[in-house]
Design a protein around this motif. Structure first.
Motif: not given
Length: 287
Positions: A66-69, A72-81
């Protein structure tokens, strides 16, 4: 999705409590159409009018993954989906979806849907929610639940058969409106009483848009009073006219004046909204 709660952002943005006009982009406390739609929204969620999805697709992650993704993919309004993990982006429209953290080796159900179809009409596995994007740029969401029927979107002059209730929006300013019929007592089949809410364009007196695309009003929110569009629509109920009564409601939700009901054929009743009746909500009662 069987969520535990839904929070609206935000009730008041620091404006006077009795401004009697829309005060900001997000505030709902003085927004006439947002406030009018809350009863139907609350009923669908709190009463369970719209049932949770029957099926569920999940992807599993270890905390380290989770931390790695997120990095890699997280941004202000969407950490990960879950789309970053293989779930088709439209899958939440038809079933429950989620991410599950586990210390065990991950086991993903996303692989069951690698080639999930992408039709122009998506229906939830309960059959109660439909997203129709068959017309380019003119999507419509419909709700066909035991105690709530609704049409939200670009539905002008289209006939929507929602179980035994039919809703036909008329012509609106933006070819867009929301229409929600929610039973507050009884049921559609037996004696009952319902709230009908129809909303569309809303704004303040002298509110100024920054451009022709109406992208923003900046700080030019105008003054009181707020003005709202009156939505024309035809509502057909599975009851004979002799058993149905309807009233336009005033700004406080009290009966303002009776409105006529008419036969729609086959023992059904039709109610026409709009015209010279200046309101966005109605009470309907049947025996």
């Amino acid at each position: 999705q069987d969520w535990d709660a839904i929070f609206l952002f935000d009730y008041n943005s620091g404006a006077p409590w009795d401004a009697q006009r829309i005060t900001g982009f997000f505030a709902i406390d003085q927004h006439p159409t947002k406030m009018a739609n809350l009863p139907a929204a609350a009923a669908m969620f709190r009463r369970g009018d719209v049932a949770p999805a029957g099926r569920r697709a999940t992807v599993q992650l270890t905390p380290e993954q989770e931390v790695e993704l997120i990095g890699r993919h997280g941004r202000a309004w969407n950490l990960l989906d879950a789309t970053a993990l293989g779930l088709p982006p439209h899958l939440p429209l038809v079933m429950g979806t989620g991410i599950e953290l586990t210390d065990r080796p991950p086991r993903n159900t996303a692989n069951r849907y690698p080639d999930a179809p992408r039709p122009p009409v998506f229906t939830s596995d309960t059959g109660e929610l439909t997203w129709d994007v068959s017309r380019q740029g003119q999507g419509v969401v419909t709700v066909t639940a035991p105690r709530t029927r609704a049409v939200i979107g670009f539905g002008d002059n289209r006939r929507f058969e929602l179980g035994d209730v039919t809703i036909t929006p008329g012509q609106t300013h933006q070819n867009w409106c929301t229409i929600a019929l929610t039973v507050v007592e009884g049921s559609f089949a037996g004696p009952g009483r319902a709230l009908l809410v129809l909303t569309g364009e809303a704004g303040n007196t002298d509110m100024r848009w920054a451009d022709a695309q109406r992208s923003t009003v900046g700080r030019d929110w105008g003054r009181s009073p707020s003005v709202v569009e009156v939505i024309p629509a035809r509502i057909e109920l599975p009851l004979p006219p002799a058993r149905v009564m309807a009233w336009a409601l005033d700004e406080r939700g009290q009966r303002k004046r009776p409105i006529p009901v008419e036969p729609a054929g086959g023992g059904r009743t039709a109610i026409q909204t709009g015209g010279n009746v200046e309101t966005i909500w109605y009470e309907i009662q049947w025996q």
